[in-house]
Design a protein around this motif. Structure first.
Motif, mmCIF file in Angstrom:
data_model
loop_
_atom_site.group_PDB
_atom_site.id
_atom_site.type_symbol
_atom_site.label_atom_id
_atom_site.label_comp_id
_atom_site.label_asym_id
_atom_site.label_seq_id
_atom_site.Cartn_x
_atom_site.Cartn_y
_atom_site.Cartn_z
ATOM 1 N N ARG A 1 0.890 -1.256 0.020
ATOM 2 C CA ARG A 1 -0.034 0.068 0.015
ATOM 3 C C ARG A 1 0.932 1.205 0.132
ATOM 4 O O ARG A 1 0.598 2.380 -0.697
ATOM 5 N N GLU A 2 1.831 1.207 1.061
ATOM 6 C CA GLU A 2 2.962 2.604 0.918
ATOM 7 C C GLU A 2 3.756 2.539 -0.490
ATOM 8 O O GLU A 2 3.711 3.839 -1.065
ATOM 9 N N ALA B 1 -5.790 9.394 -2.871
ATOM 10 C CA ALA B 1 -6.736 8.719 -2.155
ATOM 11 C C ALA B 1 -7.981 8.206 -3.011
ATOM 12 O O ALA B 1 -8.315 6.981 -2.890
ATOM 13 N N ILE C 1 -9.245 5.153 -0.801
ATOM 14 C CA ILE C 1 -9.071 5.613 0.700
ATOM 15 C C ILE C 1 -9.319 7.013 1.087
ATOM 16 O O ILE C 1 -9.489 7.609 -0.009
ATOM 17 N N SER C 2 -9.060 7.413 2.532
ATOM 18 C CA SER C 2 -9.394 8.741 2.657
ATOM 19 C C SER C 2 -8.388 9.626 2.673
ATOM 20 O O SER C 2 -7.028 9.119 2.478
ATOM 21 N N LYS D 1 -6.979 11.651 4.818
ATOM 22 C CA LYS D 1 -6.288 11.480 6.271
ATOM 23 C C LYS D 1 -5.387 10.051 5.968
ATOM 24 O O LYS D 1 -4.459 10.193 6.731
ATOM 25 N N THR D 2 -6.051 9.133 5.585
ATOM 26 C CA THR D 2 -5.098 7.781 5.473
ATOM 27 C C THR D 2 -4.037 7.884 4.821
ATOM 28 O O THR D 2 -2.689 7.651 4.997
ATOM 29 N N ASN E 1 -1.547 10.208 6.994
ATOM 30 C CA ASN E 1 -0.815 9.312 8.081
ATOM 31 C C ASN E 1 0.231 8.336 7.191
ATOM 32 O O ASN E 1 1.359 8.137 7.756
ATOM 33 N N ALA E 2 -0.346 7.876 6.174
ATOM 34 C CA ALA E 2 0.840 7.087 5.471
ATOM 35 C C ALA E 2 2.063 7.726 5.117
ATOM 36 O O ALA E 2 3.134 7.104 5.102
#
Length: 352
Positions: free
Chosen positions: A294-295, A312, A317-318, A320-321, A324-325
């Motif tokens: 994912r990263e 995103a 995904i969001s 925010k995710t 953070n990632a």
């Protein structure tokens, strides 16, 4: 950002103010037009330059004769003096290993002369908005007359409280600036040098000609130039790159001679410089192996120039995710910013 300002005296008796900030591999910037060691850290025209270089390197710079904290009589405005001043600052800074050298605009002349004379001391050479020949040396009589008229205007109206005279310079240097940036540049012009010095400095720049030295440059060189630069024509940047064997040339999409922080060209400039200078990042592919699938997908979007929102959406995904990632990714890659990550991974084997 903290800096340490000192003074030195050159062999011919001139007093120069120079400063050092940051840590890491040394990068020395030759003096360029309208600098002030203290005001540059506050100015919306130059502060992002100081913050960028000071954040990644031990950044050494100085105010030239007749300008900024050096001030004084603008005598010794010839290549031999500019080279001697650069040599004196490098010696005073106690740099005992090969270092990167940065030449902006007319600062390129001193850098070219230094790299030709001391190739063993220079690790890499970065030239931005630069030229090897001044307006009087380009074989263009109309441009030479215009430049001479600008120098005369500087002598007459530089110190005038009415900014209309200095506005002539501002409109050429930063045509896409905001009103606040224009006011800053106008005030910097008034406070950093005198009318007499401004005219003398402009005339001296007009006679620069280091074309014959270009073939002697053997260090890796990066030449960057704004495509619509109204102060130094793009062709002068191309001439520099063509004259230095093996140099890399990058055109930036901008009208500004001094890149402003808000424009995409500044982000591109930072990424290109970090990639070229290396900054000791090491093997990017080895670092990528520490990332999850994912990263790696998020990093691929980053390198492709996508925004957090676009990344995103593509991964369902969001925002925010993604944010953070990216924090975790930067830690794993050993970088501190989006620009650093892009510079590190630009040539990596990532799906685009």
């Amino acid at each position: 950002m903290q800096q340490s300002i000192r003074y030195l005296t050159t062999g011919d008796g001139a007093r120069l103010a120079w400063a050092s900030m940051g840590a890491g591999q040394p990068l020395v910037k030759a003096a360029n037009w309208l600098s002030h060691l203290e005001y540059d850290l506050e100015s919306p025209i130059w502060r992002h330059w100081s913050r960028f270089f000071g954040g990644h390197f031990r950044f050494v710079r100085y105010d030239e004769r007749g300008c900024g904290m050096t001030g004084g009589d603008p005598r010794g405005l010839h290549l031999e003096h500019w080279l001697g001043d650069l040599e004196a600052v490098v010696d005073a800074a106690g740099i005992d290993r090969p270092f990167a050298l940065l030449g902006i605009s007319q600062g390129a002349a001193a850098c070219v002369a230094y790299a030709a004379k001391h190739p063993q001391r220079v690790s890499r050479l970065v030239l931005y908005g630069a030229y090897a020949r001044g307006p009087y040396e380009r074989g263009d009589e109309e441009s030479a007359r215009l430049y001479h008229a600008i120098a005369d205007i500087a002598r007459v109206g530089w110190a005038n409280e009415n900014p209309v005279f200095r506005q002539l310079f501002t409109s050429r240097f930063i045509p896409e600036a905001t009103e606040a940036q224009v006011q800053w540049f106008n005030e910097l012009a008034r406070t950093t040098t005198t009318a007499e010095a401004a005219g003398a400095l402009l005339d001296a720049r007009g006679h620069i000609n280091v074309v014959s030295l270009l073939q002697r440059i053997t260090v890796p060189t990066l030449v960057l130039h704004a495509r619509q630069d109204g102060v130094v024509p793009l062709e002068e940047g191309r001439l520099l790159a063509a004259g230095i064997a093996g140099s890399r040339f990058v055109e930036l999409e901008s009208r500004n001679h001094v890149l402003l922080e808000h424009e995409p060209a500044w982000e591109r400039f930072c990424a290109e410089v970090l990639q070229f200078l290396g900054e000791g990042f090491g093997d990017s592919d080895a670092r990528l192996s520490a990332l999850t699938a994912r990263e790696r997908a998020i990093v691929a979007g980053l390198v492709a120039g996508r925004t957090n929102a676009q990344i995103a959406a593509s991964l369902f995904i969001s925002d925010k995710t993604v944010r953070n990632a990216l924090t975790r990714i930067f830690e794993k890659l050993g970088v501190r910013s989006r620009t650093q990550a892009m510079a590190l991974l630009r040539d990596s084997d990532l799906p685009r």
